[in-house]
Each structure stands twice: as structure tokens, then as C-alpha cells.
Design a protein around this motif. Structure first.
Motif, PDB file in Angstrom:
ATOM      1  N   GLU A   2      43.753  -6.231  -7.971  1.00  0.00           N
ATOM      2  CA  GLU A   2      42.530  -6.322  -8.782  1.00  0.00           C
ATOM      3  C   GLU A   2      41.260  -6.566  -7.980  1.00  0.00           C
ATOM      4  OE1 GLU A   2      42.755  -5.464 -11.749  1.00  0.00           O
ATOM      5  OE2 GLU A   2      44.895  -5.716 -12.180  1.00  0.00           O
ATOM      6  N   GLN A   3      41.406  -7.128  -6.790  1.00  0.00           N
ATOM      7  CA  GLN A   3      40.198  -7.587  -6.099  1.00  0.00           C
ATOM      8  C   GLN A   3      39.931  -6.899  -4.770  1.00  0.00           C
ATOM      9  OE1 GLN A   3      38.108  -9.600  -7.616  1.00  0.00           O
ATOM     10  NE2 GLN A   3      39.457  -9.950  -9.362  1.00  0.00           N
ATOM     11  N   THR A   4      40.731  -5.923  -4.414  1.00  0.00           N
ATOM     12  CA  THR A   4      40.468  -5.270  -3.125  1.00  0.00           C
ATOM     13  C   THR A   4      40.292  -3.763  -3.322  1.00  0.00           C
ATOM     14  OG1 THR A   4      42.773  -4.746  -2.597  1.00  0.00           O
ATOM     15  CG2 THR A   4      41.988  -6.945  -1.973  1.00  0.00           C
ATOM     16  N   PRO A   5      39.569  -3.137  -2.402  1.00  0.00           N
ATOM     17  CA  PRO A   5      39.431  -1.677  -2.450  1.00  0.00           C
ATOM     18  C   PRO A   5      40.794  -0.994  -2.411  1.00  0.00           C
ATOM     19  CG  PRO A   5      37.872  -2.609  -0.895  1.00  0.00           C
ATOM     20  CD  PRO A   5      38.765  -3.735  -1.324  1.00  0.00           C
TER      21      PRO A   5
ATOM     22  N   VAL B 118      42.106  -0.588  -5.896  1.00  0.00           N
ATOM     23  CA  VAL B 118      41.459   0.508  -6.630  1.00  0.00           C
ATOM     24  C   VAL B 118      42.007   1.849  -6.139  1.00  0.00           C
ATOM     25  CG1 VAL B 118      39.279   1.686  -7.061  1.00  0.00           C
ATOM     26  CG2 VAL B 118      39.371  -0.809  -7.057  1.00  0.00           C
ATOM     27  N   ASN B 119      42.187   1.955  -4.824  1.00  0.00           N
ATOM     28  CA  ASN B 119      42.718   3.202  -4.276  1.00  0.00           C
ATOM     29  C   ASN B 119      44.111   3.494  -4.823  1.00  0.00           C
ATOM     30  OD1 ASN B 119      40.400   3.490  -2.840  1.00  0.00           O
ATOM     31  ND2 ASN B 119      41.253   2.828  -0.888  1.00  0.00           N
TER      32      ASN B 119
ATOM     33  N   ARG C  66      45.249   2.625  -7.763  1.00  0.00           N
ATOM     34  CA  ARG C  66      45.095   3.114  -9.140  1.00  0.00           C
ATOM     35  C   ARG C  66      44.607   4.561  -9.152  1.00  0.00           C
ATOM     36  NH1 ARG C  66      45.968  -0.752 -12.899  1.00  0.00           N
ATOM     37  NH2 ARG C  66      45.411  -2.887 -12.356  1.00  0.00           N
ATOM     38  N   ALA C  67      43.698   4.866  -8.251  1.00  0.00           N
ATOM     39  CA  ALA C  67      43.198   6.240  -8.182  1.00  0.00           C
ATOM     40  C   ALA C  67      44.342   7.184  -7.802  1.00  0.00           C
ATOM     41  CB  ALA C  67      42.061   6.337  -7.169  1.00  0.00           C
TER      42      ALA C  67
ATOM     43  N   GLY D 120      46.647   7.384 -10.749  1.00  0.00           N
ATOM     44  CA  GLY D 120      45.975   7.951 -11.919  1.00  0.00           C
ATOM     45  C   GLY D 120      45.791   9.448 -11.813  1.00  0.00           C
TER      46      GLY D 120
ATOM     47  N   GLY E 223      48.741   4.568 -12.408  1.00  0.00           N
ATOM     48  CA  GLY E 223      47.354   4.210 -12.696  1.00  0.00           C
ATOM     49  C   GLY E 223      47.162   2.949 -13.505  1.00  0.00           C
TER      50      GLY E 223
END
Ligand SMILES: Nc1ncnc2c1ncn2[C@@H]1O[C@H](COP(=O)(O)OP(=O)(O)OP(=O)(O)O)[C@@H](O)[C@H]1O
Ligand SMILES: [Mg+2]
Lengths: 253, 321
Positions: B183-186, B189-190, B192-193, B196, B264
Motif C-alpha cells: 500500500e505504501q511503496t511504488p 503500485v507496480n 497492482r498495475a 491489473g 490487481g
């Protein structure tokens, strides 16, 4: 021609198995110009873009960026270092992530080097959208909830945000209404004023003649001619697209 | 934003609907069995969820990133058994644990290589590795359990701090770190991308292969670590610990917890509830003297229900183009 091309494709070829997608494509895009690429469905326009970005490796020919040859086998990860940003026809957005994340993924703002800076993410995203006069309800809306046209604008905003000297747009107005199309036209004009080079694929000849300086026609995987828009006519461009006019001799770019 | 109904909120936050299930089971069990609501029993439920949960943390990251690992049950066995064997051969226990963990990570690297370079779909690749590993673990000790293990090593999982079992504290730590990463690091997010929309991740210049490798290594690492923790908890390296039932329980905890198999979507909070739910059902059924066959029937139904809910959630989240 006054200056060296930013991007130069020479006799680029590509087959997918037995399907020949590109037979021979040559394009020169000059700095500060909007270069349109037109052609019928399946002519090879999107394939050309994907070869420039490294998503596909060409079978032959050469690609030069500012006079430097680009390796045929490179990953898309280095695209930004090459100074290219792109909007693919199939958009490349992540539906389950929100607008802000989609606008920043690949270049996420960090704190202390390892922490995700969500505030900066939202702020950056909102700033980009404001700057381009794009109105969305909330940058934390998942992209999956947006309409096709809204997604298109987000994808364009994403590419603009990267602020690269060369921008590739694959049918940026395909899903857009009249007003939104004009809006994208304004964005393109503005980027051009800033001295950026834009390669823009489009089926919309009105749009091409309004915003492009130069147009290259692809037909059946070949670049069949390049014209300055102010020196050509729609009839000539249509003739090249359909094959009613024969193609230029090789090397005429 | 329109006002959302309770149903919509429950659909979009799977862990909330799960909490309701947990409360319902708790209520029913405490009425039927007075021993259920005691502090020691509640701790026991938590402790029972610890091993599922630690493995599920790595697996959840992997599934969010669009992957799947069926070999975790065997990697769990490998981690515990190899570390125990090395200890029994006289290696200092921290070194033995480290080597056990390293061996597990190698399994993750192998999974990734088979999937990426041999183009074997993740389910098949990791299932194959699962079977191979079962054989390998038997070879390590010739099919025997390893006893005894050093006292200091056993103290690792058998100790308590302020009355709370170390296993729960360790699992809590693993959970917090995993939540933080997701939840808190790039990197989160990567992931999830990547899960996703893999095409988009690639097109946007994310290092997809490196992300995949990291995820498979992480899934295997948490499985191996959980195996080591288990060996410490029970005081022996067990050949029959883990295996297919562990793989299935972990994947069930991950999916019940709302992590989407399509990638995702998913949270560690959900996985916490999913893991506790599995352990809770076990415990409640034993205490209320319900025949054990009902256990699998209930778990299976909840699993199918949870995945159906995931589908609803996606419909709710994405409009059709
Ligand atoms: N990944 C691929 N695998 C196989 N064939 C492909 C692939 N990508 C493109 N092609 C083929 O290459 C040809 C050119 O496709 P391309 O997408 O470049 O056309 P286009 O000019 O962009 O068309 P449109 O106007 O419809 O977007 C088509 O015949 C297409 O089927
Ligand atoms: Mg196309």
C-alpha cells in the motif's frame, strides 16, 4: 529541409508469422512538427508505433533517434530515457487503478526514495489535468469507471505529463466527440508551439489537415508517400490511401 | 459521488462482509460451546491461523500481481525440513534457518523461470514444482522426521511476550511489512498495475519480468519462512507438514480474503480475515462437536461465495465498454 529529423525510419519491415504487417516503412519526423500518419485499417500504423517504442522488434530496416541508431531489441522500459512518450491505440491504462495512479505509474513520486507519495501523486495528476483543461470529478476514480472518451483523454494526459521531446499518438481522437477532438487538437498545437515533435496516427483527415504539418500515407505495410499538408490536397491523400494514385518512387520522403 | 447502499459497500470491501461471517460463526459457537469464548481458545484460533497467514502474505502479493503459486505447501515443507536437518547436522540454528530460507527462494526463482522462459502456465508450472519438491523433501531425510531441535530454536516460536505467543507477533510483523509494501511503496503500485493489466504495465515501461521474479521469490520465501516457524513451534522437522492441504488452505485464505485471481485487486487486511476464518471454522466445529466432514463443505461454500462476490465487485467497479 532545414534540420535533421528527430525520428527517422528507413525501410522498416515486420512480419508476424506468415502475416506481413510492414513491407517497407520509411518516415522522417522533424523537430517542432506534427507528422500525421494515415492509411486504411491494417495498413500497419499501430505496428509502426509499437516498433518505434520497442514493444515489437522489427525484422529489418533502421530506426534512428536524433541520428543515433536505436537497437532493434530493446525493452519498453528504456523508452523515457530515449525521450519518447506514447499513447497506444489500445490505451494501456490499468482499469482497477485510479486516475491519479494511471497518470503517474512508471514514474511514481516518492518520499525518502522508497515511500509512495500519494499526496504528490494526486497533486501532480490534478495539475496535469488542470493544465490541459481536462475536467474529471475526482482523480481517485478508478479508470474502469470512465467512458471510452474519458479514458482516451487520460491516456493523452499521461503521455503529455512525461514531457518528452517526441510524442507518439495512435488515433488519439478515435473515441472522442466533436468538442473533445477539438480539445486534443488544441493540446497538440500547444505541444508543437513548445517545440515538441508529434507523430500522430489518425483516420480523421479534417483533423490531419487542421493540425499536421506533414502527412505520410501507409498502404498495405508500405509508406507510399509523404506530403506537406499545405502543399497537398485531400484528394491526393485519399488517392494514396486507396491506391488510386501510384506510390512515390523509393526514397521520396 | 452517489450515496452508496450498504450492499454496495459490502460488495466493494470484501473484508467487511467476511467480518460479518466471522461474527456470525463466533456468536453461534459461543452459544453452543462455553469453552469457545475463553481467552486461551481465542489465542489458539489466532495461533492456528498464523501459518496460513504468513504464507498467504507472499501468495497474496503474487496473486495481486497476476501470478499464482501452487507449490507453496511443498516449499513450506522444504523450509522447515531442510533447516531442521541442517541443525541436526550441527549447523548453528540461525545459519540453518537462513539456508532453509535461501533454498525456498530458489524454488521461487525456479517457478519464475519455468513460467517465463518455458512458457508454462503458472498453475501447471507450480503444480509440477510442487510434486518435484514433495519428492525432494522426502530425499532430504529419507522420509524421517528430524528430532530433536536446539532449544534456542524452539524458543523462537514457543516463547511468549506479555502473554502473547511469539508466532502471533511474528505473523503480525510479516503482515504489517506486507501491507506496507503493497500500500505504501511504488513497488506495491507496480504490482497492482502488473496484475491489473499486464499489457499496460509493459507498455508503460514497468520492468515486468523483474517484478514477476520478485513476486515468485516473495511467495516462496514466506512459505519457507512459515515452514521454519512451524518446525520451531512443534519442535521437529516434519516430512508430512504442509503439502497439498497447506497449498489449498493458503490459496483459499487468499481468495476468501478478497484477492482477485484476475489480479490487481486485494488487500492484506482481507487476507488476515480470510486466514483467521479458516482457523476459526476448524476450531468452532471441533468445540461444537460438529462432524469434521462439515468443515470442508463450509469452507468450499465460502470459497465459491467469495469468488462470486469478487466477480460482482468487478462489475460494480468497471463499467462495460
Ligand atoms: N501482434 C500481432 N500479431 C499478428 N498480427 C498482427 C499483430 N499486430 C498487427 N498484426 C497485423 O499486422 C497488420 C497491421 O496491423 P496494424 O495494427 O499495424 O494496423 P493499423 O494500420 O494500425 O490498423 P487500424 O487502422 O485498424 O488501427 C494487420 O494485418 C494485423 O492483423
Ligand atoms: Mg491501429
Amino acid at each position: 529541409m532545414s534540420s535533421e529529423p528527430v525520428l527517422s525510419l528507413r525501410d522498416v519491415r515486420k512480419s508476424f508469422g506468415s502475416v506481413s504487417a510492414l513491407a517497407s516503412v520509411s518516415i522522417d519526423a522533424f523537430p517542432g512538427e506534427v507528422h500525421a500518419v494515415v492509411g486504411d485499417n491494417g495498413a500497419g500504423k499501430s505496428t509502426t508505433v509499437k516498433i518505434i517504442t520497442g514493444l515489437h522488434a522489427p525484422d529489418g530496416g533502421s530506426i534512428e533517434l536524433l541520428g543515433e541508431p536505436l537497437s532493434h531489441r530493446r525493452s519498453t522500459a528504456g523508452l523515457h530515457e530515449h525521450g519518447i512518450s506514447v499513447v497506444y491505440q489500445d490505451l494501456a491504462l490499468v482499469e482497477c487503478l485510479d486516475i491519479a495512479t494511471n497518470l503517474t505509474v512508471g514514474r511514481l513520486p516518492r518520499r525518502f526514495g522508497f515511500l509512495l507519495d500519494r499526496k504528490a501523486m494526486r497533486r501532480d495528476a490534478q495539475a496535469v489535468l488542470d493544465d490541459l483543461n481536462v475536467r474529471v470529478k475526482d482523480v481517485s476514480t478508478p479508470v474502469g469507471l470512465l467512458s471510452g472518451g474519458q479514458r482516451q483523454i487520460i491516456a493523452i494526459a499521461r503521455a503529455v505529463r512525461l514531457d518528452q521531446p517526441l510524442l507518439l499518438l495512435d488515433e488519439p481522437t478515435a473515441a472522442l466527440g466533436v468538442q473533445e477532438t477539438a480539445h486534443v487538437g488544441e493540446i497538440i498545437d500547444r505541444l508543437k508551439e513548445q517545440g515538441k515533435t508529434i507523430v500522430c496516427i489518425s483516420h480523421d483527415l479534417d483533423f490531419v489537415f487542421r493540425h499536421a504539418d506533414r502527412v505520410t500515407v501507409l498502404r498495405l505495410g508500405r509508406s507510399v508517400g509523404t506530403r506537406l499538408t499545405r502543399e497537398t490536397t485531400r484528394a491526393e491523400v485519399v488517392g494514396l490511401i486507396t491506391g488510386a494514385l501510384s506510390r512515390d518512387l523509393d526514397g521520396a520522403a | 459521488m452517489e450515496k452508496r447502499s450498504l450492499v454496495q459497500i459490502l460488495i466493494s470491501r470484501q473484508e467487511l462482509s467476511l467480518v460479518l461471517v466471522v461474527i456470525a460463526i463466533t456468536a453461534a459457537a459461543s452459544v453452543k460451546a462455553p469453552a469457545f469464548m475463553t481467552q486461551s481458545n481465542l489465542l489458539q484460533i489466532l495461533e492456528g491461523s498464523v501459518f496460513y497467514f504468513v504464507i498467504a502474505c507472499g501468495s497474496a502479493l503474487l496473486v495481486v500481481g497476476g501470478g499464482l503459486d501452487f507449490s507453496v505447501g511443498a516449499t513450506f515443507t522444504l523450509g522447515g525440513l531442510l533447516s531442521s536437518q541442517l541443525m541436526s547436522e550441527g549447523l548453528a540454528w540461525p545459519v540453518a534457518c537462513l539456508l532453509g530460507l535461501l533454498a525456498s527462494i530458489v524454488v521461487g526463482v525456479v517457478n519464475h523461470s519455468v513460467i517465463t522462459y518455458w512458457h508454462v502456465p503458472p498453475i501447471i508450472a507450480t503444480l509440477g514444482v510442487f510434486y518435484v519438491l514433495l519428492g525432494v523433501t522426502t530425499l532430504i531425510t529419507g522420509g524421517l522426521d528430524v528430532v530433536p531441535l536446539p532449544d534456542e530454536f524452539q524458543a523462537l516460536a514457543q516463547g511468549r511476550i506479555l502473554g502473547i505467543p511469539n508466532t502471533i507477533l511474528i505473523a503480525g510483523l510479516v503482515g504489517v511489512v506486507t501491507w506496507f509494501v503493497l500500500e505504501q511503496t511504488p513497488f506495491g503500485v507496480n504490482i497492482r498495475a502488473l496484475g491489473g493489466n499486464r499489457q499496460a504495465a509493459l507498455a508503460n515501461g514497468l520492468p515486468t519480468k523483474r517484478l514477476d521474479l520478485t513476486l515468485y521469490a516473495a511467495a516462496a520465501a514466506t512459505a519457507g519462512a512459515a515452514g521454519i516457524l512451524y518446525a520451531s513451534r512443534v519442535g521437529s522437522g516434519q516430512v508430512n507438514a504442509g503439502g497439498s492441504s497447506m497449498t489449498l488452505s493458503v490459496i483459499t485464505a487468499v481468495l476468501i480474503g478478497g484477492v482477485s485471481l484476475l489480479g490487481g485487486l486485494g488487500t492484506i487486511q482481507g487476507v488476515v480475515v480470510g486466514s483467521i476464518l479458516l482457523s476459526l471454522i476448524d476450531n468452532a466445529l471441533v468445540l461444537t462437536e460438529v462432524p469434521p466432514t462439515l468443515n470442508t463443505i463450509i469452507v468450499g461454500s465460502i470459497l465459491v461465495g467469495a469468488v462470486a462476490l469478487d466477480h460482482l465487485r468487478r462489475d460494480h467497479l468497471y463499467r462495460k465498454r
